[in-house]
Structures are given as C-alpha cells and as structure tokens.
Write an enzyme that holds these catalytic residues in place. Structure first.
Site, mmCIF file in Angstrom:
data_model
loop_
_atom_site.group_PDB
_atom_site.id
_atom_site.type_symbol
_atom_site.label_atom_id
_atom_site.label_comp_id
_atom_site.label_asym_id
_atom_site.label_seq_id
_atom_site.Cartn_x
_atom_site.Cartn_y
_atom_site.Cartn_z
ATOM 1 N N GLY A 88 0.776 -1.264 0.070
ATOM 2 C CA GLY A 88 0.026 0.132 -0.420
ATOM 3 C C GLY A 88 0.776 1.624 0.244
ATOM 4 N N GLY B 2 0.279 -5.558 0.077
ATOM 5 C CA GLY B 2 -0.896 -4.893 0.333
ATOM 6 C C GLY B 2 -0.767 -5.724 -1.462
ATOM 7 N N GLU C 73 5.519 -7.216 7.426
ATOM 8 C CA GLU C 73 5.088 -5.634 8.175
ATOM 9 C C GLU C 73 5.636 -5.309 9.335
ATOM 10 O OE1 GLU C 73 2.433 -6.557 4.703
ATOM 11 O OE2 GLU C 73 3.420 -7.861 6.117
ATOM 12 N N ASP D 42 -1.548 -8.408 6.971
ATOM 13 C CA ASP D 42 -2.582 -7.990 7.335
ATOM 14 C C ASP D 42 -2.819 -7.883 5.444
ATOM 15 O OD1 ASP D 42 -1.353 -5.556 5.387
ATOM 16 O OD2 ASP D 42 -2.830 -4.313 6.261
#
Length: 350
Positions: free
Chosen positions: A65, A111, A134, A142
């Site tokens: 992201g 992402g 992450e 995530d």
C-alpha cells in the site's frame, strides 16, 4: 479508469495492469477503487472468460500500500476508509466467480500479496520475491495474511509472518502462497494463451493453460530448514520463540534470531496473536475483520507511523520502537488492540 490502473480487454481476457512503476505499483486508495470497478465491468460482460492482474515495469507486481499517504493523513479516518475498501477488495478477489489470474512476477509484498495470493490462479516467476514484511515497520501482516499464513505447512507461516522474510517461487508454492512457476520470458505466451481461450473455458481451462507454460521451480529452500522452523516457532509467546532460536545453535537460527530482534516488539506480539487466531478463523473475512481493527490501533497508538518514518520518510532505518524491548510490551494493551474500534468491514459477518 484512472491513470495508475490500465484496464483493457484482449480476446476473452479482462486485464488489470497496475501502473505506478516508479513507486513499485504501490496501491493508492484510487487504485483500489479502479480495480473494484474493473471487476464489476468484467463480471457483467459474458465475453470475458477470465481476469488477469499484472504490474507494469520490470521490478514487480506491487510493493504494498501507499505508506506515505497513510503517514501524512490526520488521525485514522483516511486509513479506515483505505483499509476498509482494500480488505473488501481482497475478499472479493478470493471469491470472484470468473477465473482470476495474478502474475506475481518480481516484488509482491504487503498489499500486493492481498490482491494476488487470494486469487484462484497464482503465478510466480524466477524473479518473484514474496513477503509480508510489516513487523519491520511496526505494523502487522494484513490483507488476509493472517488467514493465508496459518494454512502453510507446519510453522512456515508463523516464521514468514513474524520475520517478514522474502521467498522465491519454490518457497511461495511450498507455503501455499502461489500455484505455479512460469518463467518470466514465457509470460507473454501465457497471456496470449489465456486471451485465446473461449469465454466458457472456466477454471479448468485457465489452469490447463497455466500448466502448459509452467516449469518445475526446483526444491524449496524452506523445506530444508522446516524442522528448525517447526520446532522453534511452535510456541504461543514471542519470548519462547526467541529462546528456542537461541538454544538451537544453528547458523540459520542465529540469523533469524537477529532478524526478529530488530522488529517492533509490540508488533511481533500482536502478529503472533493474530496468526494463532487465524488458525481457527471461520473465513478469510473473519481474519480481515480482526486485522482491520488491529491495524487502526497500531496507527493510532502503536509503532506504525514511526516505522513508516524510518523506512519511507526520513529513510534513516533507525526506528525508535515504543516499547523498545519485548519485556516491556503490555499484554493489556495488546488485548485492547484486538478489540473492535470502528464500524465493521463485513457487517454481515457472523
């Protein structure tokens, strides 16, 4: 559809091409909306038999992201909207009724894993580098990683989620994050073959086309150290994992111990909790829902902004984690981060 996403039709193939090569195709909020709109269009078109996701440029599908936009946003309102739409897109890709093919060529992280590893057909190449890195920026794996990783063999997923180590084609397939390896030089041939399929070819037709272009990726390096990983990462407390690595004495264990000691302590504890809960999750959506609320907590109260600062903004690579040690992590705070703190992503989830 937006300058950072190219949407086109080639034969019976609906194509979605991420087009931010200078930013390694990092996903913006607008790009997420553009991908979702393209899926609407392709779902409604009977002439489209399959959908293909790929990244422009030579470096990879998607690095994750857009961290800078999250860092520069005030409060958590922007992040809440961004992640809500992103996680819904990840779940939509997982359940998309037409064959969805993701070309995980080159760097596919964060992402980028979310929009590819949930696809029905996941293709890697000799250039693939797959990771959920992450914990190194004070965040958590995530985009449904806490659903995917617990379903890897043994404790491979725990290892990948905590360390953020990048893996190649053979390891990605071994871990259940990809399905087939197609040499990068053969990708144009594969795309032409997919576009030439009749719209009614279905999942089996797409799978056969991929298999016709695939090659054996060779042995998975992770398989050679799986016994160490399974033994050391079987614990439900991070300090026990670190102690097991230290006691192991192998060069591999020593390297991984040093890797974990550089990560954000609170993120490690939270991530392990989410990975363990992910094992018993009833669905991908349930895992995404937990990730959503924990992500908001890390942005508001945890180390996420500091991690972005050190890695992306100032680029000094010297994050100041709070707390700085594993011993200082407050279990009550971790428990609070696991509680809902916003309207649900999936309101009808039971």
């Amino acid at each position: 559809m937006g300058s950072d996403v190219i949407v086109e039709v080639t034969g019976s193939l609906g194509r979605i091409r991420l087009d931010r090569p200078k930013a390694l195709n990092a996903l913006t909020h607008a790009m997420i909306g553009d991908i979702d709109s393209a899926l609407d269009r392709f779902a409604a078109d009977p002439a489209i038999g399959a959908v293909l996701l790929s990244g422009e440029g030579e470096r990879g599908l998607c690095a994750g992201g857009d961290l800078r936009s999250l860092y520069e946003s005030e409060g958590t309102g922007f992040a809440e909207s961004f992640w809500r739409d992103e996680y819904r897109l990840d779940a939509r890709i997982a359940g998309y009724r037409k064959p969805f093919v993701a070309l995980m060529d080159g760097i596919t992280m964060g992402g980028g894993v979310g929009v590819s590893a949930h696809a029905r057909h996941r293709v890697v190449t000799e250039r693939s580098r797959i990771a959920t890195p992450e914990t190194g920026i004070g965040f958590l794996p995530d985009v449904g990683a806490t659903w995917l990783l617990p379903r890897a063999p043994g404790e491979i997923g725990t290892y990948l989620g905590l360390t953020g180590e990048a893996v190649g084609a053979a390891d990605a397939i071994f871990a259940g994050l990809a399905d087939a390896m197609v040499p990068s030089a053969r990708l144009p041939d594969l795309i032409r073959a997919l576009a030439a399929l009749p719209p009614e070819a279905g999942q089996n037709g797409v799978r056969a086309a991929i298999e016709a272009h695939a090659q054996d990726p060779g042995p998975a390096p992770l398989a050679e150290v799986r016994d160490v990983i399974d033994r050391c990462f079987a614990y439900d407390m991070v300090d026990e994992i670190l102690a097991a690595l230290q006691a192991d004495g192998s060069d591999f264990a020593a390297r991984i111990l040093a890797t974990l000691q550089a990560k954000a302590p609170a993120s490690l504890v939270l991530t392990l909790c989410l990975l363990r809960r992910g094992r018993g999750a009833a669905s991908l959506e349930a895992a995404l829902e937990r990730e959503f609320h924990a992500a908001l907590a890390l942005l508001a109260e945890g180390d996420f902004r500091e991690g972005i600062r050190a890695a992306v903004i100032d680029k000094d690579r010297r994050p100041r984690w709070r707390p700085a040690t594993l011993e200082a992590v407050d279990p009550a705070e971790i428990a609070r981060w696991l509680e809902p703190r916003a309207e649900p992503v999936f309101p009808n989830l039971r």
